[in-house]
Design an enzyme around this catalytic site. Structure first.
Site, PDB file in Angstrom:
ATOM      1  N   GLY A  32      20.483  -6.243  48.619  1.00 37.55           N
ATOM      2  CA  GLY A  32      21.231  -7.036  49.586  1.00 37.55           C
ATOM      3  C   GLY A  32      22.167  -7.998  48.892  1.00 37.55           C
ATOM      4  N   GLY A  64      22.706 -14.135  50.426  1.00 35.33           N
ATOM      5  CA  GLY A  64      22.613 -14.509  51.836  1.00 35.33           C
ATOM      6  C   GLY A  64      21.982 -13.446  52.709  1.00 35.33           C
ATOM      7  N   SER A  65      21.547 -12.337  52.088  1.00 35.34           N
ATOM      8  CA  SER A  65      20.947 -11.243  52.868  1.00 35.34           C
ATOM      9  C   SER A  65      19.508 -11.535  53.265  1.00 35.34           C
ATOM     10  CB  SER A  65      20.982  -9.939  52.066  1.00 35.34           C
ATOM     11  OG  SER A  65      20.174 -10.051  50.901  1.00 35.34           O
ATOM     12  N   GLY A  66      18.878 -12.484  52.575  1.00 37.73           N
ATOM     13  CA  GLY A  66      17.477 -12.790  52.859  1.00 37.73           C
ATOM     14  C   GLY A  66      16.520 -12.266  51.816  1.00 37.73           C
ATOM     15  N   LYS A  67      17.047 -11.570  50.797  1.00 38.93           N
ATOM     16  CA  LYS A  67      16.127 -10.955  49.840  1.00 38.93           C
ATOM     17  C   LYS A  67      15.365 -11.983  48.996  1.00 38.93           C
ATOM     18  CE  LYS A  67      19.452  -9.647  46.167  1.00 38.93           C
ATOM     19  NZ  LYS A  67      20.674 -10.314  46.669  1.00 38.93           N
ATOM     20  N   GLU A  86      16.413  -9.549  39.852  1.00 44.45           N
ATOM     21  CA  GLU A  86      17.619  -9.346  39.033  1.00 44.45           C
ATOM     22  C   GLU A  86      17.259  -9.471  37.550  1.00 44.45           C
ATOM     23  OE1 GLU A  86      20.392  -8.376  40.268  1.00 44.45           O
ATOM     24  OE2 GLU A  86      20.530  -9.076  42.339  1.00 44.45           O
TER      25      GLU A  86
END
Length: 288
Positions: free
Chosen positions: A39, A42-45, A170
């Site tokens: 994501g 800001g995707s929530g991951k 990451e």
């Protein structure tokens, strides 16, 4: 192993600053799997990641880790065992190194959980060998090592806690291409030894090469999930959501759109692409 059931999360709930970050998340990480979470920022991951080891508790719904259920009403003493079951390698984990020697740094975690010093150092030695750091480095200060070596020390420190699930946030950020490849091969080796792995990344080629299941997040919602081979077939859908595809998939899709070739299923790795193109070349030659 880990199961999310209708998990919602809101930062600063019941205040004017309330911000919902996760919406009805259903997700499962099976024992022995290599699961990827993809994501944008800001995707929530990152919020989801912090639910994996109990750093955050759901506002609604529940997260089950082994035999431990975490909900909005769970007490900290009930959640603490989750942090031993799930080890998280955060971005730039080498920034958390602090002991005077490599061996002491890796042994710190087990000792903190009550394991005697001698046994903790034995575990530390095993994990340093696992991550490929030779014993000539063990008595050095971690700050004398290269960036890639320091990251291996930090990863060994997480592995020394002997978690049931290893979460990688990451994990290759900031590494040069050679070190990045070596790091991903290391994680694959750890996975092959039986370790359950969760990879949080934006690098689609890593997902294609290593993961066996993938979840795509956007604005706190899971918008797609499945095997990488299936998910990456939806090239136009992914582009519409500004998510990329592996390089091999992009190349094959562009080639197919020229009308020069029709793939039964788009390849997702370089090896698959080479095999398919070689097969097409052989078949074409046979027809001539």
């Amino acid at each position: 192993m880990i199961k999310f059931e209708k998990v919602n999360y809101t930062y600063q709930p019941n205040s004017p600053f309330a911000s919902r970050a996760l919406f009805d998340i259903d997700l499962e990480v099976k024992k022995g799997s290599y699961t990827a979470l993809i994501g944008h920022t800001g995707s929530g991951k990152s919020t989801l990641l912090q639910h994996l080891n109990g750093l955050l508790q759901p506002t609604e719904g529940k997260v089950t880790v082994g035999d431990i259920v975490v909900s909005s009403t769970s007490k900290q003493k009930e959640i603490k065992p989750v942090r031993k079951k799930v080890g998280v390698v955060f971005q730039f984990p080498e920034s958390q190194l602090f002991e005077e020697t490599v061996l002491k740094d890796v042994a710190f975690g087990p000792q903190n959980f009550g394991i005697p010093k001698e046994k903790a150092e034995k575990i530390a030695a095993e994990k340093l060998e696992m991550v490929g750091l030779a014993d000539e480095f063990w008595e050095k200060s971690p700050f004398e090592l290269s960036g890639g070596q320091m990251r291996r020390v930090a990863i060994a420190g997480i592995l020394a806690m002997e978690p049931e699930v290893l979460v990688l946030d990451e994990p290759t950020a900031g590494l040069d291409p050679k070190a990045r490849i070596e790091m991903m091969q290391l994680f694959e080796s750890i996975h092959q030894s039986g370790q359950t792995v969760v990879l949080v990344t934006h690098l689609m080629d890593d997902v294609a090469d290593y993961a066996d299941y993938v979840y795509l997040l956007e604005k706190g919602h899971i918008i797609s999930c499945g095997t990488p081979s299936d998910v990456f077939q939806e090239v136009d859908f992914l582009k519409a959501h500004e998510l990329g595809v592996p390089k091999a998939t992009h190349f094959a899709d562009q080639l197919q759109k020229t009308g020069a070739v029709a793939f039964e299923k788009l390849p997702i790795t370089r090896a698959e692409l080479v095999t398919l193109l070689t097969s097409l070349s052989v078949n074409s030659g046979g027809e001539n």
